[in-house]
Design a protein around this motif. Sequence first.
Motif, PDB file in Angstrom:
ATOM      1  N   HIS A   5       0.811  -1.218   0.000  1.00 24.96           N
ATOM      2  CA  HIS A   5       0.000   0.000   0.000  1.00 24.96           C
ATOM      3  C   HIS A   5       0.843   1.267   0.000  1.00 24.96           C
ATOM      4  O   HIS A   5       0.330   2.351  -0.182  1.00 24.96           O
ATOM      5  N   ARG A   6       2.131   1.138   0.211  1.00 26.24           N
ATOM      6  CA  ARG A   6       2.984   2.321   0.298  1.00 26.24           C
ATOM      7  C   ARG A   6       3.198   2.916  -1.100  1.00 26.24           C
ATOM      8  O   ARG A   6       3.542   2.226  -2.032  1.00 26.24           O
ATOM      9  N   ALA A   7       2.974   4.198  -1.171  1.00 29.09           N
ATOM     10  CA  ALA A   7       3.174   4.900  -2.438  1.00 29.09           C
ATOM     11  C   ALA A   7       4.668   5.112  -2.681  1.00 29.09           C
ATOM     12  O   ALA A   7       5.452   5.182  -1.740  1.00 29.09           O
ATOM     13  N   CYS A  33       5.917   7.794  -3.860  1.00 31.50           N
ATOM     14  CA  CYS A  33       6.102   9.099  -3.233  1.00 31.50           C
ATOM     15  C   CYS A  33       4.759   9.505  -2.624  1.00 31.50           C
ATOM     16  O   CYS A  33       3.712   9.093  -3.089  1.00 31.50           O
ATOM     17  N   ALA A  34       4.836  10.263  -1.573  1.00 29.83           N
ATOM     18  CA  ALA A  34       3.611  10.670  -0.880  1.00 29.83           C
ATOM     19  C   ALA A  34       2.759  11.552  -1.776  1.00 29.83           C
ATOM     20  O   ALA A  34       3.287  12.404  -2.498  1.00 29.83           O
ATOM     21  N   PRO A  35       1.437  11.344  -1.746  1.00 29.86           N
ATOM     22  CA  PRO A  35       0.563  12.204  -2.548  1.00 29.86           C
ATOM     23  C   PRO A  35       0.651  13.655  -2.064  1.00 29.86           C
ATOM     24  O   PRO A  35       0.779  13.908  -0.875  1.00 29.86           O
ATOM     25  N   SER A  36       0.594  14.574  -2.999  1.00 33.29           N
ATOM     26  CA  SER A  36       0.609  15.982  -2.606  1.00 33.29           C
ATOM     27  C   SER A  36      -0.769  16.372  -2.084  1.00 33.29           C
ATOM     28  O   SER A  36      -1.758  15.685  -2.322  1.00 33.29           O
ATOM     29  N   ARG A  90      -7.538  11.639  -6.169  1.00 35.52           N
ATOM     30  CA  ARG A  90      -7.548  10.176  -6.231  1.00 35.52           C
ATOM     31  C   ARG A  90      -8.698   9.742  -7.131  1.00 35.52           C
ATOM     32  O   ARG A  90      -9.853  10.095  -6.892  1.00 35.52           O
ATOM     33  N   GLU A 136     -10.554  13.297   4.865  1.00 34.78           N
ATOM     34  CA  GLU A 136      -9.348  13.895   4.284  1.00 34.78           C
ATOM     35  C   GLU A 136      -9.429  15.425   4.314  1.00 34.78           C
ATOM     36  O   GLU A 136      -8.456  16.091   4.659  1.00 34.78           O
ATOM     37  N   GLY A 185      -1.621   9.819   2.604  1.00 34.70           N
ATOM     38  CA  GLY A 185      -0.834   8.596   2.564  1.00 34.70           C
ATOM     39  C   GLY A 185      -1.542   7.404   3.186  1.00 34.70           C
ATOM     40  O   GLY A 185      -1.409   6.272   2.718  1.00 34.70           O
ATOM     41  N   GLU A 211      -4.700   5.285   1.152  1.00 33.53           N
ATOM     42  CA  GLU A 211      -4.507   4.084   0.344  1.00 33.53           C
ATOM     43  C   GLU A 211      -4.575   2.815   1.191  1.00 33.53           C
ATOM     44  O   GLU A 211      -5.121   1.804   0.762  1.00 33.53           O
ATOM     45  N   ARG A 261      -1.164   2.649  12.847  1.00 36.39           N
ATOM     46  CA  ARG A 261      -0.069   3.558  12.510  1.00 36.39           C
ATOM     47  C   ARG A 261       0.221   4.536  13.643  1.00 36.39           C
ATOM     48  O   ARG A 261       0.913   5.523  13.447  1.00 36.39           O
TER      49      ARG A 261
END
Length: 152
Positions: free
Chosen positions: A58-60, A62-65, A70, A92, A100, A103, A131
């Motif tokens: 699930h890790r992108a 790079c982090a979404p801006s 989406r 969100e 992040g 996802e 987390r």
Amino acid sequence: MLDILVYLFEHFEELGAGDQQSNFEESPLSETLIEAGFEREEIDQAFGWLAGLSGERHRAICAPSADSVRIFTDREYDHLGHDCLNYLFALEKQNAVPAGLRELIIDRAMAMEDLTLDHFKIIVLMVLWSRNQAVDSLLVETLLDDMSGPYN
């Protein structure tokens, strides 16, 4: 299965630490859950679901801006539904769920059968909990509002 996740959330806050999530079956936690009245098959399913929280898929890269958009696949939209997606979007926008973690929430929701908005709220809590995200007490109340009885 969701009953077990709620039980774990309520009784075992220390399981939010990521390094403990991979050895559920081998721990005395299984026996504790059996003693609490849960079936072995449900326990195994819950542990499988929880193991997905520690996965890397699930890790992108790079982090979404903050201003990224989406786009959901047809499969995601069909499974999650309008209510869950709107709820996630609202979280969100309120900065309650970082982009992040979105996802991971989507991934874990897609792994749940017969998803409802109440189930989705629990999934959001479980992801934030896993987390070690600070979860505002008002958010917890909102997420668990009007939820009672079994969740499976």
